[in-house]
Scaffold this motif. Structure first.
Motif: not given
Ligand SMILES: Cc1cc2nc3c(=O)[nH]c(=O)nc-3n(C[C@H](O)[C@H](O)[C@H](O)COP(=O)(O)OP(=O)(O)OC[C@H]3O[C@@H](n4cnc5c(N)ncnc54)[C@H](O)[C@@H]3O)c2cc1C
Length: 444
Positions: A16, A35, A37, A55-56, A125, A339, A345-346
């Motif tokens: 998103a 971000e 990470r 995941c998938s 943040l 989300q 969902g993606y």
């Protein structure tokens, strides 16, 4: 890029956040993308890439007669970065769009971090920053920020778990079996009830216990008040008959008797086209849910628009807090996307990021934020998450059950084809009217 414009903060470089940042930058709006990470890790991500798929690797069907396929087509028409790069890095997956997750995430990282006017800031943040902001921190939002959001929205309006019961279409329930009633209520009642004999009940309970389940992840745990149906069934063969399947206060008009047990279906959307199975949150695999739930009388041919699930997920009580433009009702310069808004969902997350980016750019340019028509896949999803008439809110995938009904009695695939045609016509007209079609053509 317009240097004089106020910078827009995008918090979270997932699907998103990246889509939102792209939409802002291509409209000339300067962006600070935060971000956390790889400095701060989450329990599911493993790299420092932006837009990492946890995941998938599937963005689901490409067919226009599926909600996910239609939503992707709408996003394509609105200039989505995630769909474009997903297709550029696809791997064979039949009629689905599946991606090489490493190449995809590398491509998004490279494209987004080199956008003119965009500063990528690798930092967690712990508060909502001042200025125009899009919060897109996803299902695993860092604890410190979650705490600030609880203070902002009210503790009871930030959730940490999905406990989703399966949702099915009303028209696929066998109406010769279901009876309408609320417990102890003489009036017709709000629930559809599916009565079970003793034998039918035991057959269902045993199938639930034996069914294949999705493994529980190390960072997941369940609340006693919201256990998976299989955990309740495992605790004793009669547990469900004294719990969500208790027949108290219900009489089956067909037999004039109280059934041994009932499965109650609760209305899910305003139109009454969707119902959920009360108390059937579950970690059974999707094929097993289809098989096991077809044992319930009246559901032999049920069409599920989403299956049950139970997993860690940070999301807000969107109907209470969000406008369909994805602006916070309390302050129009604060947007939510992904989300955390209760879309699931993606692709749904990226689509909401797309609209939040478009609307934050419109606000920066002094124009009014917009929402796609309810007849579109994105519009129907946004209407679902921002519908103030909803009492209990649970996240939702895009699906045709959310769309306004068609006149007349069309069913099955033909119905979806007509709805898809209506959606794309309405989307094109709306996109043109907003002026975004022309704006989006000017690449950043
Ligand atoms: C375990 C798990 C498995 C899933 N499997 C699937 C699946 O198979 N298919 C599917 O469609 N969906 C799946 N989902 C849902 C999936 O996460 C979302 O569909 C999608 O990734 C959400 O996109 P997003 O941009 O909202 O969040 P994310 O993609 O998670 O992005 C949010 C970003 O915000 C960052 N962030 C968080 N807090 C902060 C902070 N305070 N400061 C700065 N950065 C922060 C995170 O590091 C992350 O990069 C799964 C979710 C989980 C938790």
């Amino acid at each position: 890029m317009n240097e004089a414009m106020e910078r827009v903060n995008v918090v979270g470089g997932g699907l998103a956040g990246c889509e939102a940042a792209w939409q802002l930058a291509r409209r000339g709006v300067p962006v600070d993308l935060y971000e956390m990470r790889p400095v701060t890790r989450t329990a599911a991500h493993t790299t420092g890439h932006l837009a990492e798929l946890v995941c998938s690797n599937s963005f689901r069907s490409q067919s226009l007669t599926t909600g996910a396929g239609l939503l992707k087509e709408e996003m394509r028409r609105m200039g989505s970065l995630i769909v474009t790069l997903g297709e550029a890095h696809q791997v064979p997956a039949g009629s689905a769009l599946a991606v090489d997750r490493v190449r995809f995430a590398e491509a998004v990282s490279e494209r987004v971090s080199s956008l003119p006017g965009l500063r990528l800031i690798r930092r967690e943040l712990d508060a909502v920053p001042p200025g125009p902001t899009i919060i897109a921190t996803g299902p695993l939002t860092a604890d410190s920020l979650s705490e600030r959001l609880r203070e902002l929205l009210g503790a009871e309006h930030l959730y940490y778990y999905d406990a989703i019961s399966p949702v099915l279409t009303a028209e696929s329930v066998d109406s010769s079996v279901a009876f309408r009633a609320s417990r102890y209520d003489e009036k017709p009642g709000d629930y559809l009830n599916l009565p079970l004999t003793r034998d039918e009940y035991y057959r269902l309970v045993d199938a639930v216990v034996a069914a294949e389940k999705v493994p529980v992840r190390s960072f997941e745990r369940f609340f006693e008040g919201c256990l998976p149906v299989e955990e309740m069934a495992r605790r004793g063969r009669e547990t469900l008959a004294f719990g969500p399947m208790r027949p108290t206060g219900l009489v089956d008009p067909a037999s004039g008797q109280r059934p041994y047990a009932v499965v109650q279906l609760r209305q899910e959307n305003r139109e009454g086209t969707l119902y959920n199975l009360v108390g059937f949150q579950t970690k059974m695999t999707y094929p097993e849910q289809k098989r096991v739930f077809s044992l319930i009388p009246g559901l032999a041919n049920a069409v599920f628009v989403r299956y049950g699930s139970l997993h860690r997920n940070t999301f807000i009580n969107a109907p209470r807090h969000l406008l369909p433009t994805l602006q916070w009702r309390g302050a129009p310069r604060l947007f939510f996307a992904g989300q955390i808004t209760g879309v699931e969902g993606y692709i749904e997350s990226a689509a909401s990021g797309l609209l939040a980016g478009v609307n934050a750019a419109r606000l920066a340019a002094g124009t009014t934020p917009v929402t796609p028509p309810a007849t579109t896949a994105l519009g129907s999803l946004l209407r679902y998450i921002s519908d103030t008439g909803r009492e209990a809110f649970q996240p939702m995938n895009v699906n045709f059950g959310l769309f306004p009904s068609l006149p007349g009695k069309v069913k099955g695939r033909r119905k979806k084809e007509i709805m898809a045609g209506r959606s794309l016509r309405d989307l094109d007209r709306w996109w043109l009217e907003t002026g975004e079609g022309a704006a989006a053509a000017r690449e950043a």
